[in-house]
Design a protein around this motif. Structure first.
Motif, mmCIF file in Angstrom:
data_model
loop_
_atom_site.group_PDB
_atom_site.id
_atom_site.type_symbol
_atom_site.label_atom_id
_atom_site.label_comp_id
_atom_site.label_asym_id
_atom_site.label_seq_id
_atom_site.Cartn_x
_atom_site.Cartn_y
_atom_site.Cartn_z
ATOM 1 N N SER A 107 0.851 -1.193 0.000
ATOM 2 C CA SER A 107 0.000 0.000 0.000
ATOM 3 C C SER A 107 0.881 1.236 0.000
ATOM 4 C CB SER A 107 -0.905 0.015 1.235
ATOM 5 O OG SER A 107 -1.580 1.262 1.348
ATOM 6 N N VAL A 115 -2.827 -3.683 3.365
ATOM 7 C CA VAL A 115 -3.070 -4.874 2.550
ATOM 8 C C VAL A 115 -2.132 -5.973 3.029
ATOM 9 C CG1 VAL A 115 -1.453 -4.127 0.753
ATOM 10 C CG2 VAL A 115 -3.246 -5.779 0.203
ATOM 11 N N VAL A 121 -7.528 -6.083 1.676
ATOM 12 C CA VAL A 121 -7.357 -4.670 2.007
ATOM 13 C C VAL A 121 -8.251 -4.321 3.193
ATOM 14 C CG1 VAL A 121 -7.531 -2.302 1.151
ATOM 15 C CG2 VAL A 121 -6.864 -4.149 -0.406
ATOM 16 N N ILE A 131 -3.130 0.461 -3.999
ATOM 17 C CA ILE A 131 -2.715 -0.881 -3.613
ATOM 18 C C ILE A 131 -1.989 -1.495 -4.810
ATOM 19 C CG2 ILE A 131 -3.440 -3.104 -2.718
ATOM 20 C CD1 ILE A 131 -3.997 -0.710 -0.883
ATOM 21 N N SER A 141 -1.626 -1.466 -10.118
ATOM 22 C CA SER A 141 -2.189 -0.910 -8.896
ATOM 23 C C SER A 141 -3.698 -0.740 -9.006
ATOM 24 C CB SER A 141 -1.530 0.431 -8.547
ATOM 25 O OG SER A 141 -1.772 1.380 -9.572
#
Length: 346
Positions: A107, A115, A121, A131, A141
């Motif tokens: 993260s 995460v 998450v 993330i 991401s």
């Protein structure tokens, strides 16, 4: 000179010249010509260094290597304290999934969203983070937005007061943090502390769970003429410092503890309108005729609009016009103080 290795004669240019001179036209004899012809045919058929070589073997197949990562879902909105699982797939140079590829999750801001190694998450506090999933030098991401725990209550308010027709509803219901929604103020933890929705076209009724906004200290809904019904009793559990509801049809329930709370608010603006006696009359009927044992008692005794109480019909002014409780397991007699004199369909 001639030699026979592997069934083919080898010769030099000098040897071939000797053969041609030996079989020249002026000296040729039948036997010698036949022998020389055979030797010449053998030399020509061998081809020497001009023979075609076999093709080389094909190169070995290229090993799969990560070239792209996909994440599902690629955008998430969650409330602080809630969790959402992301899944990632690693694709090779041919677009095929590499089943045993290892993903590393991270993260960009663990203070907002954490995460774990499996892609789970967890929302920590209001804000935004990315993330990331990586495999070797390839990465991708997903955008994560963490909202306030008050999100659901705010959306209940939006729905119950005709939010789609508000004068200003900027950011309401979107992915932006609730502190950027029109009329909403929050503290550092993203909890709602004030609602400033004066003269904003609100209509209908305030939701009964408005008191779930545990940090709320100011409520401004004045100037919304279409707003009616009771001020939610759930608000009496809060330390409200300002309550402005003038210019509305909001009323107060006949409850002693609620009245004391209302009178203790430091800054309050609005008419002290008692809610219709019909609620108390209906509750008298409910108590006298075994309401707790009725087949259907939906919303009876709650802050819900009377038309949402099972068997109740109201007119455009919210006044009760019909009570239909047929085959609903009523027992006892209609109490005189209920104000009901006609058959209730029991």
């Amino acid at each position: 000179m001639y030699s026979d290795e592997g069934g083919c004669m080898e010769s030099t240019a000098k040897d071939r010249g000797r053969i041609f001179s030996w079989i020249g036209p002026s000296q040729a004899a039948p036997g010698r010509s036949a022998t020389a012809g055979f030797l010449l045919l053998a030399l020509l058929s061998c081809g020497g260094e001009d023979a075609t070589a076999p093709p080389p073997p094909p190169p070995p197949p290229e090993s799969p290597r990560p070239t792209r990562i996909t994440i599902e879902p690629d955008r998430i909105v969650l409330v602080a304290g809630d969790t959402v699982r992301l899944t990632g797939s690693v694709l090779d140079q041919h677009g095929m999934v590499i089943p045993d590829a290892t993903l590393t999750w991270a993260s960009t801001d663990p203070a907002v969203a954490m995460v774990d190694a499996s892609g789970l998450v967890t929302g920590v506090t209001v804000g935004r983070a990315s993330i990331t999933a990586a495999s070797g030098e390839v990465n991708a991401s997903a955008a994560a937005t963490v909202q306030s725990v008050d999100l659901a209550t705010l959306m209940d308010l939006h729905e119950s007061t005709g939010g789609a027709d508000w004068t200003n509803r900027e950011n309401w219901g979107g992915e932006e943090p609730v502190g950027s929604w029109y009329g909403v103020e929050v503290n550092e933890g993203g909890r709602v502390t004030a609602l400033r929705l004066s003269e904003n076209g609100l209509s209908g009724q305030l939701p009964k769970n408005l008191g779930d906004l545990a940090f709320l200290t100011e409520l401004h809904v004045d100037g919304n003429e279409g707003l009616s019904g009771p001020i939610p009793v759930s608000l009496s559990a809060l330390s409200i410092q300002q309550l402005q509801y003038g210019g509305t049809m909001l009323c107060t329930v006949r409850d002693e503890a609620f009245q004391e709370w209302l009178n203790a608010i430091p800054t309050r603006g609005g008419e002290f309108i008692a809610c219709s006696e019909e609620r108390s009359h209906l509750m008298a009927l409910y108590d006298a005729m075994g309401g707790e044992s009725w087949t259907n008692e939906d919303n009876w005794g709650t802050d819900a609009p009377l038309e949402d109480w099972h068997g109740i019909t109201v007119n455009s002014n919210g006044r009760v016009t019909e009570i239909f409780l047929h085959s609903n397991n009523l027992t006892g007699e209609i109490p005189p103080r209920s104000g009901i004199s006609r058959n209730c369909g029991t």
